[in-house]
Structures are given as C-alpha cells and as structure tokens.
Design an enzyme around this catalytic site. Structure first.
Site, PDB file in Angstrom:
ATOM      1  N   GLY A  25       0.798  -1.217   0.000  1.00  0.00           N
ATOM      2  CA  GLY A  25       0.000   0.000   0.000  1.00  0.00           C
ATOM      3  C   GLY A  25       0.832   1.268   0.000  1.00  0.00           C
ATOM      4  N   HIS A  26       0.119   2.395  -0.067  1.00  0.00           N
ATOM      5  CA  HIS A  26       0.808   3.682  -0.177  1.00  0.00           C
ATOM      6  C   HIS A  26       1.589   4.023   1.090  1.00  0.00           C
ATOM      7  CE1 HIS A  26      -3.251   5.740   1.111  1.00  0.00           C
ATOM      8  NE2 HIS A  26      -2.738   4.986   2.061  1.00  0.00           N
ATOM      9  N   ASN A  27       2.742   4.664   0.862  1.00  0.00           N
ATOM     10  CA  ASN A  27       3.632   5.147   1.930  1.00  0.00           C
ATOM     11  C   ASN A  27       4.321   4.036   2.715  1.00  0.00           C
ATOM     12  OD1 ASN A  27       2.775   7.806   1.293  1.00  0.00           O
ATOM     13  ND2 ASN A  27       1.020   7.566   2.651  1.00  0.00           N
TER      14      ASN A  27
END
Length: 339
Positions: A236-238
């Site tokens: 997922g993001h980050n």
C-alpha cells in the site's frame, strides 16, 4: 556450456576432492541428475539419495562424506550451486534492440544498449539506463526513471514519476505506482484523496508477477536495496521496506507500514496500516498483524494476531484439546448438579 569440475570449484571458491578434469555440462536435482551433472546436498539426510543419483559431481558442506563422486566442498552448498547455475546458464535477454512497433516519445532518453519489445509504450521524459530490457506491451509513464541493467518482462506497468534503481527485475503483470487506496468518507459517499506521491525502488530489487505497489499519497512508497517481493503481493501507499527484506506470495501491507531490514515475511500475511516491523523480524505464513502494532525482530511470529511462535504453538495445542476439555467440563457440571 560445459565446465570442468576444477573450473567450477575455482569459480565458487570450493575445495575440490576428486577428478579436476571431469566435464560438467548440467545442473540438476538428485532425482533427475544424469552423468555429467552437478547436484548439491545441504545435510546428511539427503546423502543416500545423492549416492544413488547418476550425478558426476556433488557440492557438499564440510564434514559430510560421500564416496564415489567428485566433491566440491563449500560452506554453503545451495549458494555455490546457485552461482554455478547462473554461470553455466545465464539469463536470456528479454529483447534485443528496439522493435519497430514500440512507441517512444521524442523526449524520452535511452542510454546505450537498451532493448524495447513489441508494442511497448515509453512516454515523455522517461529515462532508461544502459542495458535495460523492456518487454513487449510494457508501459512507462511520463517522467519515470530506470537505472542501469533493469529487466522488465512483458506487460509491466510503471506509472508516472516512478524511480527504479539499477538491476531491478520486474516480472510480468507487475504494476508500480498505481494510486493508493485513499478516500475521505462524506455523507454523499467517498471523496478520493489525490495520490500525488511516487514510488522509489532501490538497486537489486526483484518484484514478482502480478504484484502491485501503490504510490505514496503525498510522499513516496520506498523499497530498499536488495528487497525481494514474490508474486501476487500488494504493498500500500507510503509503505517503506528496508534492505534485503523478503516478502512471500499473497501478502498484503496496508498503508504507512514500516518494515525494517533483513525481515522475512511468509505467504498470505496480512499487515494492517501504520505497523512497524523491526529489523530481522520473521512472520510465518498466514500471520495477521493488527493496525498500529510493533513487532520486534529476532523472534519468529505466527498466527492471528501474530504472537511468538512458542506461544502460538501452545495455544494451538490447547485448541486441539477443546473437545476433550469440553466433555470433561460437561461431566463435572453433571456431577455438581447430582449433588
């Protein structure tokens, strides 16, 4: 390609025991080996199978005896075998030259020796390092950057502004830089939180088929040098993953999780958002990590929620006794009621 046993020993730094002029033409398992093949044995329990095999040469660890074969003595037989495999059977190029059906923007910059396959699309501002290979039907979005000697198999998608280091391998169907799963709930439904970050991938990373890595919401999703990601993984993001961490198939990591260096994450592991997995952590297959949790390194963790392996095994042992314990409890209750 044929090599002598002495050439193999010299190449991997092994100690030769036996015929140094023996011609080795193949690498195989003990079960399928033929004369002229080399195999490897990691432990004494596989010696009998190695002795029965037709292999001419065996890579063995120190302190293990095997008669009737030429021996290459190596501290890590599997590593020595892998190096010999790579030397004798180097990876074939994905593509040679630039195919006439490739679509390459005028502002894209290609270094020497780049190969681009049929129907690949290279958008404006893309930079591709020397010796990279871009497979058929792959897509590189505007401003993407690839270091030297990257290998992209067919149908790889790299979104805009994604950055890859050198010697990165992306297998078919990998998608790097897609939008993270970011939405703001409102009375009318979900409002999309714009995903304006990017993905940064270090040198010597390998990413499996149909794996997806989301771009950061505002900053970057980062994979450190030497990270190995299996097929069908979602990141997922980050998310940030430290150097030399390995992640097995069908694992999912929610946004803003931090994974340290040299961690090992088994298949089908689920990691909630904003977790911290410390250096050297080991997560067994199917483990679940609740959002926001911190997992220390050095102790194998298993189960849902993830807990130390010894504790997990003890709990499982008690679970297996539940029918017996339930029956004993029923008998005790009946005895109490009779009184």
């Amino acid at each position: 390609m044929s090599r002598t046993s002495k050439e193999l020993a010299d190449y991997v730094g092994a100690q030769l025991e036996g015929d140094g002029n023996l011609q080795i033409s193949g690498c195989a398992s003990a079960a399928s080996a033929r004369a002229g093949d080399v195999i490897f044995v990691e432990g004494a329990k596989h010696l009998e199978e190695a002795a029965r095999s037709a292999a001419s040469c065996v890579i063995l660890a120190p302190g293990i005896a095997l008669a009737g074969k030429t021996i290459l003595r190596a501290a890590n037989p599997r590593l020595a075998f892998a190096k010999i495999l790579a030397w004798m059977f180097p990876a074939q190029r994905i593509v040679n030259g630039i195919h006439p059906t490739a679509v390459i923007a005028a502002t894209a910059r290609l270094a020497d020796g780049v190969g681009i396959g049929p129907c690949a699309v290279i958008e404006d501002g893309v930079e591709i390092g020397a010796g990279c290979e871009i497979g058929a039907h792959s897509f590189l979005g505007h401003g993407a950057h690839l270091g030297a000697a990257c290998r992209l198999y067919p149908r790889v998608t790299i979104y805009a502004r994604v950055r890859l280091g050198s010697r990165v391998i992306l297998h078919s169907g990998a998608v790097i830089g897609s939008d993270g799963f970011g939405f703001v709930p409102t009375d009318e439904g979900y409002f999309k939180f714009p995903q304006i970050g990017t993905v940064e991938i270090g040198d010597d990373v390998e990413i499996g088929a149909n794996t997806t890595i989301d771009r950061g919401a505002l900053d970057a999703t980062r994979l450190g040098r030497g990270v190995k990601i299996d097929n069908l993984v979602h990141i997922g993001h980050n998310v940030e993953i430290g150097e030399n961490t390995a992640v097995a198939a069908q694992t999912g990591m929610a946004g803003s999780t931090i994974v340290g260096r040299n961690a090992m994450i088994g298949g089908q592991v689920g990691i909630g958002g904003h977790c911290r997995i410390e250096d050297g952590a080991i997560l067994g297959s199917g483990a679940g990590v609740l959002p926001g949790k911190i997992l220390r390194g050095g102790v194998p963790m298993w189960g849902i929620p993830a807990r130390p392996l010894d504790e997990y095994k003890e709990i499982n042992a008690w679970f297996s006794r539940l029918p017996e314990l339930g029956e004993r409890l029923r008998q005790l209750e009946e005895a109490v009621h009779r009184k």
